[in-house]
Design a protein around this motif. Sequence first.
Motif, mmCIF file in Angstrom:
data_model
loop_
_atom_site.group_PDB
_atom_site.id
_atom_site.type_symbol
_atom_site.label_atom_id
_atom_site.label_comp_id
_atom_site.label_asym_id
_atom_site.label_seq_id
_atom_site.Cartn_x
_atom_site.Cartn_y
_atom_site.Cartn_z
ATOM 1 N N THR A 2 -62.317 -7.139 1.858
ATOM 2 C CA THR A 2 -61.155 -6.470 2.541
ATOM 3 C C THR A 2 -60.464 -5.394 1.910
ATOM 4 N N VAL A 15 -62.274 -12.347 9.024
ATOM 5 C CA VAL A 15 -61.654 -13.538 8.630
ATOM 6 C C VAL A 15 -61.543 -14.691 9.976
ATOM 7 N N GLU A 69 -53.072 -7.573 14.397
ATOM 8 C CA GLU A 69 -52.369 -6.153 14.461
ATOM 9 C C GLU A 69 -50.960 -6.627 15.453
ATOM 10 N N TYR A 106 -49.243 -14.293 12.923
ATOM 11 C CA TYR A 106 -49.397 -13.303 11.806
ATOM 12 C C TYR A 106 -50.330 -13.831 10.372
ATOM 13 N N GLN A 156 -53.522 -12.871 7.448
ATOM 14 C CA GLN A 156 -54.441 -11.857 6.720
ATOM 15 C C GLN A 156 -55.744 -12.564 6.007
#
Length: 636
Positions: free
Chosen positions: A243, A289, A367, A389, A391
């Motif tokens: 990433t 992911v 996003e 949210y 990552q």
Amino acid sequence: MRETYREFYRRSIEDPNSFWGEQSKLIHWVKPFNTVLDYSRPPFAKWFAGGLTNLCFNAVDRHVPVRGEQKALVWISSEVNQEKSYSYRELQTEVQRAARMMQYLGVKKGDRVIVYMPMVPEAAFVILACARIGAIHSVVFGGFAAANLAARIDDAKPKLMITADGGSRMGKVVPYKNLVDESIKLAQYPPENVVIFRRGLDPNMQLVPGRDFDYAELRDKHLGAKVPSVWLESNEPSYILYTSGTTGKPKGVQRDVGGYAVALAASMKYIYCGNAGETMFTASDIGWVVGHSYIIYGPLIAGMTTIMYEGVPVRPDAGIWWKIVQDHKVTVMFTAPTAIRVLKKQDPAYLKKYDLSSLRYLFLAGEPLDEPTHVWISEALRKPVIDHYWQTETGWAILTCAPGVENTPVKFGSPSFAAYGYNLRLLHEGTGEEVGANEKGVVTVAPPLPPGCMTTVWGQDERFVQTYFTSFKNKMVYTTFDWGIRDQDGYYFILGRTDDVINVAGHRLGTREIEEAVNMHPNIAECAVVGVADQLKGQMPLAFAVAKDASKLGTPEGRKGFEKEVMDTVDKQLGAIARPKAVHFVTLLPKTRSGKTLRRSIQALAEGRDPGDLTTIEDPSSLEQIRKAVTGLNAE
Ligand code: PRX
């Protein structure tokens, strides 16, 4: 009485050992762990140390005795107009064939296998096959270019690469194998072998004798393969997923086995409410992911049917996703806000055309979800639309609501609360102190990170600590590099990145990576790339470049031609997803007297905002050039 989310969360933070010990029962362990959490070497957390398990066994084999004939994987391609289903039993068979094929090519536990594949079932087979034999998969998104792929090859040093002849996007063939050949030429540590799944999309594709093998031929040799799962210690690596970050060099996010399996199983129960026998449709890509966690592992670990969709949301028409929901009785759906913004521009009648009664939730992530889009899709579907949210680093949600625990009301534009297991802190950028309600802070997590999160940067423990845990003096906290705010009711809102990472249609890109790609053009002296707001894609990269030889820039045609060359260079280095919206040529970039490019000021101007504090600027005329260059842009 049912436990409230607040109590559930508090338990996870105050007594992580008993909380996660309880969750560990959601998966199968062949040997129980010794300790729930070994945190003897902060910030490295070892979850379920000593326990032996296997991701593939939990995703596939465990279900065969109870739901062997149930569909495990449904592949739908609106690109090549095909649909195929595999029951759990069939999936087990295909995965074993793929596993034996890899063993035949010498792949052993701990070896890396790079998967560069379009959205086809074989991609799922090989990913699960790696997990089965303890090989470490590293899936690279098919939109990335050869140079990018080569950088990942050199970092992962794979034993084997698996690809296809081609993919298809909007009906156009995208060659994969050619690109793999090119990347291998560029790489210093190429794999010994390449396996190619031929779809007949690129009939001119050439095989390299001795190196390349045909997937179907190898499969035919191993039709009856029985390959037992290799039991892995919970903390052994399962995969690497690259990433973008602040530097031009992508980071290999490394994940474990047991912690990831438990985290996903728990998320299926408490967040997505996905039950065995039901269907989940995650419209993403296996290269991201979200694809790893919620196309492949999560729904399968939960015994669900997972839908793998190859195509875009508006082809053959904007009803295709809703047709899939209807035909396959999808109960939970997951995608990125960009897709919803695309659908919002289409005829709303498509949403009414299909029976969506099976659908319980739509989850969105990747996003920022703008409020108008959140309102629009909630009203159109009349179902809860949940923004959450997270990552690549965390592998599952950091902020979310958890309807499997309590039905808390959703606030538009907010991904709700800290997910259980995350000791979330909003810290003041300068002082590192916690900020109060309605004050902006950096979203951080007090370690240990919960199960499922990255365990290190592949091969670079030091970089893991340096990158993620040293943002604040005298305080070891994990930083997400996102700004956030918490309102008086405890709901969080994400305000954007604190670093140079941008988000284009839910794809995470580093502006430094794009700058390096632009600089590959022989006539570029230097450049600055910033992200600018875009109505549809969220953000788009915009480049400002200084030419070495400016003679071509005298005419509009000359400029256009040069701009196109720069864009082509980016396509070639990184892939078309990173292509700047425009390249503006200037003679000077705004810099501080110490030579630091003022990216924030450039970005502010490009978005028509105030450029902020300019006391440190070396030459104010540089900013004037930016202003002039973007005036036309803002007027568009
Ligand atoms: O900036 C945040 C944004 O996407 C980043 C992570 O992107 P990636 O590693 O590709 O992982 C995506 C996994 C879903 C974050 O640092 N981001 C992700 N979800 C949201 C978000 N920004 C606002 N709202 C979200 N729901």
